[in-house]
Every structure is written in structure tokens, then in C-alpha cells.
Design an enzyme around this catalytic site. Structure first.
Site, PDB file in Angstrom:
ATOM      1  CG  ASP A  95      -2.409   0.814   1.214  1.00  0.00           C
ATOM      2  OD1 ASP A  95      -2.389   1.501  -0.020  1.00  0.00           O
ATOM      3  OD2 ASP A  95      -3.405   0.679   1.878  1.00  0.00           O
ATOM      4  CG  ASP A  96      -1.025   4.869  -0.835  1.00  0.00           C
ATOM      5  OD1 ASP A  96      -1.476   4.208   0.068  1.00  0.00           O
ATOM      6  OD2 ASP A  96      -1.562   5.778  -1.505  1.00  0.00           O
ATOM      7  CG  ASP A  99      -3.701   8.345   8.553  1.00  0.00           C
ATOM      8  OD1 ASP A  99      -3.461   8.327   9.771  1.00  0.00           O
ATOM      9  OD2 ASP A  99      -3.929   8.985   7.724  1.00  0.00           O
TER      10      ASP A  99
HETATM   11  O1  LIG Z   1      -3.986   3.424   7.477  1.00  0.00           O
HETATM   12  P1  LIG Z   1      -5.323   3.783   7.199  1.00  0.00           P
HETATM   13  O2  LIG Z   1      -5.755   4.869   8.465  1.00  0.00           O
HETATM   14  O3  LIG Z   1      -6.374   2.706   7.093  1.00  0.00           O
HETATM   15  O4  LIG Z   1      -5.213   4.651   5.874  1.00  0.00           O
HETATM   16  C1  LIG Z   1      -4.513   4.238   4.975  1.00  0.00           C
HETATM   17  C2  LIG Z   1      -5.136   3.870   3.610  1.00  0.00           C
HETATM   18  O5  LIG Z   1      -5.925   4.999   3.332  1.00  0.00           O
HETATM   19  C3  LIG Z   1      -5.572   5.323   1.866  1.00  0.00           C
HETATM   20  O6  LIG Z   1      -6.507   4.698   1.075  1.00  0.00           O
HETATM   21  P2  LIG Z   1      -8.056   5.398   0.911  1.00  0.00           P
HETATM   22  O7  LIG Z   1      -9.289   4.748   1.591  1.00  0.00           O
HETATM   23  O8  LIG Z   1      -7.940   6.938   0.940  1.00  0.00           O
HETATM   24  O9  LIG Z   1      -8.395   4.859  -0.671  1.00  0.00           O
HETATM   25  P3  LIG Z   1      -7.497   5.238  -2.009  1.00  0.00           P
HETATM   26  O10 LIG Z   1      -6.357   4.202  -1.843  1.00  0.00           O
HETATM   27  O11 LIG Z   1      -8.758   4.531  -3.093  1.00  0.00           O
HETATM   28  O12 LIG Z   1      -7.444   6.507  -2.152  1.00  0.00           O
HETATM   29  C4  LIG Z   1      -4.408   4.753   1.474  1.00  0.00           C
HETATM   30  O13 LIG Z   1      -4.112   4.285   0.232  1.00  0.00           O
HETATM   31  C5  LIG Z   1      -4.420   3.335   2.325  1.00  0.00           C
HETATM   32  O14 LIG Z   1      -5.033   2.257   1.868  1.00  0.00           O
END
Ligand SMILES: O=P(O)(O)OC[C@H]1O[C@H](OP(=O)(O)OP(=O)(O)O)[C@H](O)[C@@H]1O
Length: 148
Positions: A95-96, A99
Site C-alpha cells: 500500500d502507499d 495512517d
Molecule cells: O491506515 P489507514 O488509516 O487505514 O489509511 C491508509 C489507507 O488510506 C488510503 O486509502 P483510501 O481509503 O483513501 O483509498 P484510496 O487508496 O482509493 O485513495 C491509503 O491508500 C491506505 O489504503
């Protein structure tokens, strides 16, 4: 910037993303991987680079949505799950960003033995990633080049 928990922002360029993902790949070259799983959508960009750098052809997705446009995290929505032998042992999940760690927690429930990597990691969730490259402050919202 939206009011709330985010007080800083960081904008990642395509070049920085590519350089950082290659550095992450260097940390993951110590073994052969059975395959690569990208958590959508943020993991798709890194998966493109990692699949080349690590020579992984078997690439699949776990599709999870959570944050909305207001930078607030709603309920996780598992749109596409995956079932693997050996609880994901030998598979690399990318994953990128981690958080809060909610997304990775869900993936770990699905694949407890998979190796989870992210490029960037915030303190609240970084312990959930087996490998990450760079720590980012908890109050910093990260903008990736594919979001600009
Ligand atoms: O550790 P966390 O608090 O769960 O957050 C991290 C996640 O949030 C973002 O995805 P997002 O849900 O924004 O979707 P996207 O990848 O489609 O932008 C990111 O790419 C991670 O998958």
C-alpha cells in the site's frame, strides 16, 4: 486544507514516488515472493514499480475503500477480498501509506501470514507494517502524484 487532525501537507512528485518505491524494493529483495497484492487504490502505483523491481509477475488486488474527499475515514468497505493458501505466507502486500492502520488490520485478518509493506508510515499504524520506507507525521496529509 480541511480542519481537524491534519495540520501539514506533503506533496509527493512522480520522481520522488519512483525513487522511494525503488528504495522500498531494495529492502524487499532479500527473498523470493510468491506474488504481490496491491491494496486499492493507493497500492496500485507502488505495485507497478515493485512488480518490475522484484520481478513478480503474479499480481492481484485487495479492493478496500475508506477515506472520503473530506479527509475523514468512514467504515472500511471491502469491495474485493482474496483467498490464498497458507494464510498468505510468502506473499507481499503493498500500500502507499499506513495512517491509522485500519486498512492493514483488515488485510491481516484476511492474510495473517502475508508480508505487508508501505512506502510511507504514520506513527499510529507503522507497527502494523512489516516493512516501510519513510515515517510521516501523524498530522500530515500526504498527496500522491496520482491524486493531484
Ligand atoms: O491506515 P489507514 O488509516 O487505514 O489509511 C491508509 C489507507 O488510506 C488510503 O486509502 P483510501 O481509503 O483513501 O483509498 P484510496 O487508496 O482509493 O485513495 C491509503 O491508500 C491506505 O489504503
Amino acid at each position: 486544507m480541511a480542519e481537524g487532525v491534519y495540520h501539514q501537507e506533503m506533496h509527493i512528485s512522480w520522481q520522488e514516488f519512483h525513487d522511494d518505491t525503488r528504495k522500498l524494493a531494495d529492502k524487499l529483495k532479500y527473498r523470493e515472493w510468491k506474488g504481490l497484492l496491491a491494496i486499492t487504490r493507493g497500492g496500485l502505483g507502488p505495485a507497478t514499480v515493485l512488480s518490475r523491481e522484484l520481478d513478480i509477475v503474479h499480481v492481484d488486488t485487495v479492493c478496500i475503500a475508506s477515506y472520503d474527499d473530506e479527509k475523514s475515514q468512514g467504515e472500511l468497505n471491502l469491495l474485493k477480498s482474496i483467498s490464498l493458501e497458507d494464510q498468505g505466507e510468502g506473499w507481499l502486500v503493498i500500500d502507499d501509506l499506513v495512517d491509522t492502520g485500519k486498512t492493514i488490520r483488515l488485510v491481516r485478518e484476511l492474510l495473517p501470514k502475508a508480508h505487508v509493506a508501505t512506502i510511507y508510515a504514520k506513527p499510529a499504524g507503522m507497527d502494523l507494517a512489516d516493512t516501510y520506507l519513510t515515517e510521516v507525521a501523524q498530522d500530515c496529509w500526504v498527496f500522491f502524484p496520482w491524486e493531484e
